[in-house]
Scaffold this active site. Structure first.
Site, short mmCIF file in Angstrom:
data_model
loop_
_atom_site.label_atom_id
_atom_site.label_comp_id
_atom_site.label_asym_id
_atom_site.label_seq_id
_atom_site.Cartn_x
_atom_site.Cartn_y
_atom_site.Cartn_z
N ASP A 290 41.15 12.05 -21.76
CA ASP A 290 42.27 12.81 -22.32
C ASP A 290 43.49 12.46 -21.46
OD1 ASP A 290 43.88 14.53 -23.75
OD2 ASP A 290 42.46 16.19 -23.67
N TRP A 291 44.67 12.83 -21.94
CA TRP A 291 45.92 12.40 -21.29
C TRP A 291 46.06 12.97 -19.88
CZ3 TRP A 291 44.72 10.01 -25.18
CH2 TRP A 291 45.52 9.03 -25.75
#
Ligand code: NAG
Ligand code: NAG
Ligand code: NAG
Ligand code: NAG
Ligand code: NAG
Ligand code: NAG
Ligand code: NAG
Ligand code: NAG
Ligand code: NAG
Ligand code: NAG
Ligand code: NAG
Length: 870
Positions: A290-291
Site C-alpha cells: 500500500d502507499w
C-alpha cells in the site's frame, strides 16, 4: 479547480500519518521495534516460491521469460519500484523498460471508479454490490470498471477490496468491501476481478490482511502500526477465504495492508507472503505495498514483496527509496539473491502479458495531479517539464445503466407495515433531511469525498471517485411528482403542516472513510456518533414520527447503524437501506419507492439493537503510545456468527430483505457431484517448473549513472548508482532467523491457484424452485448456509453462508429453478495440525439450509435424509 500541491514536507501525504525529516538510504526497518502478544508470532518462511508453475499462466510466463532473461539490472529494478510520489500522472507508476516496449505501468485507485479524474462513472460502493446478492451485476460492474480503467490508460486498478472484512462495526473502510462474511466477500471479489480483468486491466485485490481499523494502522520512523493477532484457523476460515477465491479467479496483483499481523508488518511478513500467499494459495501475480506501506528494503524483498508503491522510502518526496538504486545495491552486494529479483520482475511482466497489455494498451491520458489540460509531468520535482496531461477522455459509455441497476438492486427493505410502500405517484409527500439533497458546497467539493454533506453516495478516502454528475433523491422524486415539499434540513422545521394524507420520507446517513482525512472528528473510523446516524438523524426521524402518521425512513450508511430510538414507533412504517449508491442515488431509489421495481437487496451485515451486542474484542482500539495489540479473540465469531452463538436477537439479521411480493421455495433436492470419500482432499498435484535464469550477480555497469544519457529529474526514483563498481558482494547481511535459500516444501494444501484444486470440486448440488407467490414482479435471493457436524471435533459457527443465487425478475406466479453448488472447501474446517482442510466423509452430519436470511431458513437438506421444508 486546480489541485493544490505541497512540494516540500507538508503533511498532505495522503496516506501518511506521521513524517519526520530523518532519512537514510536504507536502514532495514524504519519501524520502532514491535511489541509481541504472548503466543502470537510470525514464523519465518524463506525463500519466496517462484511463479510460473500454474497452467493458466504458462503462456504469459513463457513470454515474460524471453523478456526478463534479456533485461539488464536497471530494467529489472525499474519495474519493481515506483518512480515516487507525484512523479507521473497516476497515484503510482513503475519505471519502464522501453527496449521491451514496457511503459511506466500506471497504478490508480479505486474500487468504485477511476479516482482523481473526470468523465468517469462513480459506481455504487462494494457494500452496495454485496447487498445485491447478484453475481451477474457483480461481474457487469467489474467489466465496466475495467473498461473505464483501460480507457484512461490505467494498467493496474487498485481494487476490489475484501479486507477489511468488516469485523469492527465502527471500522472506517468496511464499506469498500462486499459485507461481513467471507463467502459474500469471496464471491463479490472474484466476480469483480473476472469482470475487470476481462477488459485487460490488472486488478489489485487488497488489503492483505487483517486490516480492520483505520486509527494507528501505519508504521513510520516514530510509530509502529497496530498488530492484528490472528490465529491460524481464524485466518484461513475467515480473513484468507476471499483472497483464496480471488487468487483462484486469476487476480494479477495483491496489495498488502499497512498493519502488522502477529507483530510482523504485512509488507515484510514471510509467513504471509512466501508461505500462505505464494506457496499455499499458489499466487502467480505480483505483491505490491500500500502507499508508503513499505518499511524495509532487503527484508521486504526476501519476505516476498514484488513491487513498492509509490516508491518512496520512510519519508516521502525526498527522492529516497528502500528499493530503486538501493535494490540495485542490494543485488550487487549480494544481500538480495538475483533469483529473487528475477522472480519479482517475471511476476510483474507475466501479469502484463496475462492481461494482454502488450497489445494496443493505451498510455495514461489523465492526471491525478491536476484538472488542467497542461500541467507538470512530475509535480514533486519542483522544476518539472510540462505537457498535456489531461485529455478528458470520456470513458462512461452506458455504464450508468449498470451503476443504477446495482444501486437499485442493493436497496434493502427492512420493514414495510401496511404495505405503505410502494408509493403512488400522486401521493402527498414531505421529504426531510440533507441526505436527500446535494452537497451544499458543490459536486465533488470535498477532496476524496471527505465530508458528509448531501446524499451520501460513498465513504471518504482513496476508495472514492469524482461524481461526473449526481442525481439526488430530491431531483429524482421531484421529477416524478409535483405533490411533494422538500425540507433539506436536519432540524425538523417548525412551519410544517402535517395532514393525515401526507407521507413523510426522512433521509438519514452514517459516514466513515480512510484515516488520512478526519471528518467531523471521525479519523476514518466512526469515533464520534458511533453506530448512530450522523447530524442528529435519530431526532429528525422522531420529530417526523411525532408529526406524521406515515413515515418512511431512507438510510444511506457505510455499515451497521442503530435504529432503536425510533424503529418501533407506530408511525415509522417503512425503512429502506440504500447503502452507498454512487452517482445514481436518486433514480435507483425512485425505481423502488414508486414501485417500478420491487426491492431485492439483502443485508450484508447484521443490524444490532445495541453496540454492546458485539463482543468487546471488536471495539476500536484508541491508544496513542506503543504498539497496539489487536487480538482477534472472538475467532470465527464475527457478526451473525457471534449473535447466534451468544443467543442475541438482532434488530435485523444478516441476509434480511423484504420485497413488494412474496416468494416460496419448493421441490428442494440435493445430489452428490464429487464424492467426499476422504476426510482430507486427494493429494495435491506437484508443482510444474518455473523459469530458470542466469542467477549470477550482473555487471555493475548495468546500473551506472555514467552510462545514462538522459537528463535526470530531481527526486525521481531511478535504479542507477554513482559508483556501482565499488560495491562488492559479501555474505555478511544479518539475515532474519530461519532465512534459507532452499526452496520451501510444497504446501500440502496447495497445488493450484487458490490451493489444492480438489478443494473446489463441487461436492453437493442443491436445486430448489422459487415461486413468486405475491402479486407484483420481483427477484428473490436463495441464501445457502451450512451447519458442520460436531464429528469434525472443532467448535464451528452453527450457520455459515456458503452460496447464494438470485432469480431473474419473476412475474406473479412465475417460478425459476436455482442450482446452488457447494464445494469440498465449503464443508471443511482448517486443521491447524495437519495444515489441510478437513471435511466430514460423505457429508455425514452436514445440514444444508436455504432461505431468505440467516434467521429464516425454511429449506433443510441433509445427505441421505434428503430435503424438507418447514
Ligand atoms: C499468528 O500466531 C498464531 C498463534 O500462534 C498462529 O496460529 C498463526 O499461524 C500466526 N500467523 C502468522 C501469519 O504468523
Ligand atoms: C533475448 O533476445 C534475443 C534477441 O534480442 C532473442 O533472440 C531471444 O529469444 C531473447 N530471449 C532469450 C531467452 O535469449
Ligand atoms: C527506467 O525507467 C525510466 C522511467 O521511469 C526510464 O527513463 C529509463 O530509461 C528506464 N531504464 C531503462 C534501462 O530502461
Ligand atoms: C546491501 O545493500 C542494501 C541496500 O542498501 C543494504 O540494506 C544492505 O545492508 C547491504 N548489505 C551489506 C552486506 O552491506
Ligand atoms: C488515451 O485514451 C484514448 C482512448 O482510450 C486513446 O485513444 C489515446 O491514445 C490515449 N492517449 C494516450 C496518450 O495513449
Ligand atoms: C446514461 O448515459 C446515457 C448515455 O450517456 C445518457 O443518455 C443517459 O441520460 C444517462 N442516464 C442518466 C440517468 O443520466
Ligand atoms: C392516486 O393514483 C392511484 C393510481 O395510481 C389511484 O388509484 C388513486 O385513486 C389516486 N389517488 C388520488 C388521491 O388521486
Ligand atoms: C426524469 O423523468 C424522466 C421521465 O421519467 C426520465 O427520462 C429522466 O431520466 C428523469 N430525470 C431524472 C433526473 O430523474
Ligand atoms: C386528503 O385526501 C382526500 C382524498 O383522498 C381529500 O379529500 C382531502 O382533501 C385530503 N386532505 C388534505 C388535507 O389534503
Ligand atoms: C409454498 O410451498 C409449499 C411447500 O412446497 C407448498 O405446499 C405451498 O403450496 C406453496 N404455496 C404457494 C402459495 O405456492
Ligand atoms: C551469467 O551472467 C554472468 C554475469 O552477467 C555472466 O558473466 C555469465 O557469463 C552468465 N552465464 C551464462 C551461462 O550466460
Amino acid at each position: 479547480m486546480t489541485r493544490w500541491f505541497c512540494l516540500a514536507l507538508v503533511p498532505l501525504f495522503s496516506h501518511l500519518s506521521v513524517a519526520s525529516p530523518v532519512s537514510g538510504p536504507e536502514s532495514d526497518t524504519a519501524r520502532l521495534a514491535p511489541r509481541y502478544e504472548a503466543g502470537y508470532e510470525s514464523p519465518p518462511f524463506y525463500p519466496t516460491p517462484h511463479g510460473g508453475w500454474v497452467s493458466d499462466w504458462r503462456d504469459a510466463y513463457a513470454k515474460a521469460y524471453e523478456v526478463v532473461s534479456n533485461m539488464t539490472l536497471a530494467e529489472k529494478v525499474n519495474l519493481t519500484t515506483g518512480t515516487g510520489y507525484w512523479m507521473g500522472p497516476c497515484v503510482g507508476q513503475t519505471g519502464s523498460a522501453p527496449r521491451f516496449r514496457i511503459p511506466n505501468l500506471c497504478l490508480q485507485d479505486s474500487p468504485l471508479g477511476i479516482r482523481e479524474t473526470d468523465h468517469n462513472t462513480a459506481f455504487p460502493a462494494g457494500i452496495t454490490v454485496g447487498a445485491t446478492f447478484n453475481k451477474r451485476l457483480m461481474h457487469a460492474r467489474g467489466v465496466a470498471l475495467g473498461k473505464e480503467a483501460r480507457g484512461k490508460g490505467v494498467n493496474v486498478q487498485l481494487g476490489p477490496v475484501v479486507a477489511p472484512l468488516g469485523r469492527k462495526p465502527r471500522g472506517g473502510r468496511g464499506w469498500e468491501g462486499f459485507g461481513v462474511d467471507p463467502t459474500l466477500q469471496a464471491i463479490g471479489g472474484a466476480y469483480t476481478i473476472k469482470g475487470m480483468q476481462s477488459t485487460g486491466v490488472i486488478a489489485a485485490l487488497k488489503h492483505f490482511i487483517g486490516y480492520e481499523q483505520e486509527m494507528y494502522r501505519m508504521s513510520s520512523i516514530i510509530t509502529t502500526g497496530y498488530s492484528s493477532n490472528i490465529d491460524d484457523r481464524t485466518l484461513h476460515e475467515l480473513y484468507l477465504w476471499p483472497f483464496a477465491e480471488g487468487v483462484r479467479a486469476g487476480v494479477g496483483s495483491i496489495m498488502t495492508a499497512y498493519n502488522d499481523v502477529n507483530s510482523s508488518a504485512c509488507s515484510q511478513n514471510s509467513k504471509l507472503l512466501n508461505d500462505i500467499l505464494k506457496n499455499e494459495l499458489g499466487f502467480q501475480g505480483f505483491v505490491m505495498t500500500d502507499w508508503l506501506g513499505q518499511y524495509s528494503g532487503v527484508a521486504s524483498a526476501l519476505a516476498g514483496l514484488d513491487m513498492d508503491m509509490p516508491g518512496d522510502g520512510a519519508v516521502p518526496l525526498l527522492g529516497d527509496s528502500y528499493w530503486a538504486s538501493e535494490l540495485s545495491r542490494s543485488i550487487l552486494n549480494g544481500s538480495v539473491p538475483v533469483g529473487r529479483l528475477n522472480d519479482m520482475v517475471t511476476r510483474i511482466v507475466a501479469a502484463w502479458y496475462q492481461m494482454g497489455q502488450d497489445e494496443d494498451y493505451p498510455l495514461p491520458n489523465f492526471s491525478s495531479n491536476t484538472e488542467d489540460r497542461i500541467g507538470e509531468l512530475y509535480p514533486a520535482a519542483l522544476f518539472s517539464p510540462t505537457g498535456v496531461v489531461n485529455e478528458y477522455v470520456n470513458v462512461e459509455g452506458n455504464h450508468n445503466i449498470t451503476a443504477r441497476a446495482v444501486a437499485r438492486e442493493g436497496i434493502t427493505l427492512l420493514k414495510n407495515e401496511d404495505n405503505i410502500l410502494p408509493l403512488t405517484r400522486n401521493q402527498s409527500l414531505k421529504v426531510f433531511g440533507t441526505d436527500a439533497g446535494a452537497n451544499s458546497g458543490g459536486l465533488n467539493s470535498c477532496t476524496d469525498q471527505g465530508c458528509d454533506d448531501g446524499v451520501l453516495t460513498m465513504g471518504w478516502g482513496s476508495g472514492t471517485a469524482n461524481l461526473p454528475y449526481l442525481i439526488t433523491p430530491q431531483e429524482a422524486i421531484g421529477n416524478i411528482t409535483d405533490n411533494v415539499e422538500f425540507y433539506i434540513t436536519d432540524t425538523f422545521p417548525s412551519d410544517v403542516t402535517a395532514s393525515d394524507n401526507d407521507t413523510a420520507i426522512v433521509f438519514i446517513n452514517s459516514d466513515s472513510g480512510e484515516n488520512y482525512i478526519t471528518v467531523d472528528g471521525n479519523p476514518g473510523d466512526r469515533l464520534v456518533a458511533g453506530l448512530n446516524a450522523w447530524h442528529d438523524g435519530d431526532d429528525l426521524v422522531k420529530a417526523a414520527a411525532d408529526a406524521f402518521s406515515n413515515v418512511v425512513v431512507v438510510i444511506h450508511t457505510v455499515g451497521p447503524i442503530l435504529l432503536e430510538e425510533w424503529i418501533e414507533l407506530d408511525s415509522v412504517k417503512a425503512v429502506l437501506v440504500a447503502h452507498l449508491p454512487g452517482q445514481e442515488a436518486g433514480d435507483s431509489l425512485t425505481d423502488v419507492l414508486f414501485g417500478d421495481f420491487s426491492p431485492s437487496g439483502h443485508m450484508p451485515y447484521t443490524i444490532p439493537k445495541s453496540e454492546s451486542d458485539y463482543p468487546d474484542s471488536v471495539s476500536l482500539i484508541d491508544q496513542p503510545f506503543g504498539q497496539i495489540q489487536d487480538t482477534f479473540t472472538e475467532g470465527l465469531y464475527v457478526d451473525y456468527r457471534y449473535f447466534i452463538k451468544a443467543n442475541i436477537t438482532p434488530r435485523y439479521p444478516f441476509g434480511h430483505g423484504l420485497s413488494y411480493t412474496t416468494f416460496n421455495f419448493s421441490n428442494p433436492t440435493v445430489s452428490v457431484v464429487t464424492a467426499l470419500d476422504t476426510t482430507y482432499p486427494p493429494t495435491r498435484p506437484t508443482q510444474g517448473s518455473t523459469p530458470s535464469y542466469n542467477d549470477s550477480i550482473p555487471d555493475p555497469s548495468e546500473v551506472s549513472w555514467s552510462t545514462v544519457t538522459f537528463t535526470q529529474i530531481w527526486r525521481y526514483l531511478y535504479p542507477y548508482l554513482d559508483d556501482p563498481e565499488s560495491i562488492t558482494a559479501s555474505d555478511t547481511y544479518p539475515y532474519p532467523d530461519g532465512y534459507s535459500t532452499t526452496p520451501l516444501p510444497e504446501a500440502r494444501a496447495g497445488g493450484g491457484q487458490g490451493g489444492n484444486p480438489a478443494l473446489y470440486d463441487v461436492a453437493f448440488s442443491v436445486q430448489v424452485d422459487v415461486t413468486n407467490t405475491g402479486s407484483r414482479p420481483g427477484k428473490a435471493v436463495a441464501q445457502l448456509y451450512v451447519t458442520l457436524p460436531s464429528s469434525l471435533g472443532l467448535d464451528t459457527p452453527s450457520l455459515q453462508l456458503r452460496q447464494f443465487e438470485k432469480t431473474r425478475e419473476l412475474a406473479a406466479g412465475q417460478s425459476q429453478t436455482l442450482t446452488l453448488d457447494i464445494t469440498r472447501k465449503d464443508l471443511s474446517v482448517w486443521d491447524v495440525v495437519v495444515q489441510d482442510w478437513k471435511a466430514p466423509v460423505d457429508g455425514e452430519g452436514v445440514k444444508i439450509w436455504i432461505g431468505h436470511s440467516v434467521a429464516d431458513l425454511p429449506v433443510l437438506c441433509s445427505v441421505g435424509d434428503g430435503c424438507s421444508i418447514s
